[in-house]
Each structure stands twice: as structure tokens, then as C-alpha cells.
Scaffold this active site. Sequence first.
Site, PDB file in Angstrom:
ATOM      1  CG  ASN A 253      81.564 141.805  76.940  1.00 15.86           C
ATOM      2  OD1 ASN A 253      80.685 141.363  76.203  1.00 15.86           O
ATOM      3  ND2 ASN A 253      82.467 141.026  77.511  1.00 15.86           N
TER       4      ASN A 253
ATOM      5  CD  GLN B 239      87.822 140.638  76.637  1.00 15.66           C
ATOM      6  OE1 GLN B 239      88.416 139.605  76.955  1.00 15.66           O
ATOM      7  NE2 GLN B 239      86.819 141.133  77.346  1.00 15.66           N
TER       8      GLN B 239
ATOM      9  CG  HIS C  44      90.898 152.793  77.439  1.00 15.37           C
ATOM     10  ND1 HIS C  44      91.874 153.688  77.817  1.00 15.37           N
ATOM     11  CD2 HIS C  44      90.971 152.716  76.084  1.00 15.37           C
ATOM     12  CE1 HIS C  44      92.512 154.130  76.746  1.00 15.37           C
ATOM     13  NE2 HIS C  44      91.975 153.553  75.680  1.00 15.37           N
TER      14      HIS C  44
ATOM     15  CG  HIS D 279      88.588 147.129  76.057  1.00 17.23           C
ATOM     16  ND1 HIS D 279      87.879 147.822  77.028  1.00 17.23           N
ATOM     17  CD2 HIS D 279      88.567 145.821  76.449  1.00 17.23           C
ATOM     18  CE1 HIS D 279      87.468 146.992  77.963  1.00 17.23           C
ATOM     19  NE2 HIS D 279      87.856 145.753  77.639  1.00 17.23           N
TER      20      HIS D 279
END
Length: 360
Positions: free
Chosen positions: A185, A200, A196, A198
Site C-alpha cells: 500500500n 506486507q 518507510h 515497505h
Amino acid sequence: MTNLLEHTECNVQGRTIHRRHFVKRDGRELFLYGYRPHTLAPLNEDDSAVAKGGELRYHPLRREWNIYAAHRQNRTFKPSAADNPLAPSAEGSAPTEIPFTDFELAVFENKFTSLHPKAPEPASVEALKMMRASGRCEVIVYGPQDFGNLHSLGQDKRRLLLAAWNDRYETHYDNGCEFVLPFENRGDEVGVTLHHPHGQIYAFPFVPRVQQDAMMAFEAGYSLTKDMKIWGSEYGVAKAGGLSAFCPPYARFPFETWIAPDISARGPWEFSEEQLDGFAHLLGDITRRYDEYFQRPTAYMLSLHAAPLKAGDSFHFTAQFYPLLRAPGRVKYLASVEQSTGTFTVDVMPEMAAKTLRAL
């Protein structure tokens, strides 16, 4: 608890990828992936209690399972740079999720998890179908820097990300999960609370309805390979290493773009080195095109649609980008019609979206 150094058999352009397995003080696993062995000593850690998931409830009218996890209301929300939980830890500072002063790429169990292998049995509710929220939720941190995107990370880091994704696919499917969804996202409009860079990974104990329907379509004879050839260049955006990026004619979001192998494969774990290079390149290339067209860091949802555990060889992997913008400075809202019926109203014709992105 163990602190192991492990090495995968995966090689990227002749370089071995190393994986370090570290068990945090609170019992959660942390994996550090890199082109160099990670041997740094850990710093202080937070050992506060971790919730073990929520519960699953079945919606009889929509015929789907949904996750209920009340503890996630207290998850970290837009922290300051000094309190960034995805940054490397520093001597004398408050501990972060990664108790090392440096790393290349990290994957750890989400502290505010929706799914957990030791999820409790839900309390029964009359006339309601329920199930344990078993499975696993992980956070994958692209690097120690608190800035960047899939384009600016560079090809080497994107290849490292693919190696980590494939390792997690293998691990979760070996552990009996029914479907694994790596996703990212990006942007406030999507609801991102940690900026930051990233992504999932959700490892589900069931096959979600969207993937169940896709699996049934492929098993019934639908061929994405055939359609991609029929659509031709009109819907194409870019090609690399035996993969194509395109705006499907049935896209639901303005500027929705998919990346898929030209010949069907169940997931990126089946890709050749050439295909992995092409996939990594296109992930960065589509991000670049979006940011150039929308003139800002584009808010989007990226999800990897690989075959569920029990899917057959006909399943065709796709990585799907859903931008939350319909034009520079204009957000695409999912309002009453979309939310109530699942019928999307699309403001930009997919062939025009492809032409626009192709020209960048």
C-alpha cells in the site's frame, strides 16, 4: 530461542542470497535477506506482549470470510521520524522492530497481526459461522532508508525483494496456508500509516473469494495468455524478459496496470532468471510511469495474485497495480456504487490509459 545464520540456494546474477533467521525477544520471527551475510549483534528489544490474531466471520450474503481484529485499532499511526518502527535500531535509542544497526531487506511477523498460527478459538455467536484466524501476517521492509520507492530502489534490490517473496511463498505453502498475498500500500489515500518503504504478506487459512473465482475461471478454460495476444499493443504499456505490463480491457481502476508472464505460470517461483529480471524491471518501470504522469508519488495498491495452494497448472500469475488517482491532482474515490454493489465506475478507458502510460 535461536539466532541462526542460513543460506538460500537462490542466486541472482551469480550472487548467492543469504538469509538470517532471528527470533525476537517477544517470540516473533525476523528474517534478514541480503547479498552479504548478516552478522551484526542485536541491540535492545521491546518484549511487550503480542496479540495472537483475531477471528474470522462468514458473510452469508456476500459468501466471503472477513477478519475481525479489534487490537489493530492501537497499531502505530504516522509516527515521527524519531519513532519510526521500521528503521534500523541505534545505540542508546528506543528499540525498533529491527534490532540491528543495518540490514539490506527484512521480513518480520506483524506485531499488530490479523492472522496468527496460534489464533484462539472464537467465542461462538448464534447463527454465525466462525473460524480461527490462523495464518500469518508479515511486514517486508525494503531497506534501512526511510525514503524511496520500487523504482528508486534499483534492480538489485528489486531482485532481492523477489527472492524474499519466493522464499515466503515456499515457507507459507509448506506450512499449509491456502493462499499467500504479498502486497504494497502506498500513499495517504490508501490509508498508509508508515511511510518507510515497505510491503506486507498475508498467508491465509482459506482462499479469499476473489482468488477462488479466478481459480475457477482458469480451471473452466479462461486463458489470459490467449487474451493478451488478442489485445496486442493497444493495451500494452511495456515488455521485459518474457513479461508484459498492460492495462486490461476490463480494468476497474483508472490506469490499473497488470504485469504477467507471456506464457502462464502459477507464481514467480516458476520464473526463469530472465523472467525474474523482467518482472523486477517492470515493477520499477510502472512505478516510475505513474509518478511521472501524476506528477507526485502515486498512491496505489499493488498485489501479487499467484496460484492458491491447491490451484492447478492453468492458473496465470499477475501482479496488479490499482492507482487511487484518476488524473493529476484528482483522487478516484470508491463510493456508494462500488462499495454497495462491487460494480466499479471507471472514468478512463483502459486503452487510453495504456496509451498514456506507454508514451512516458
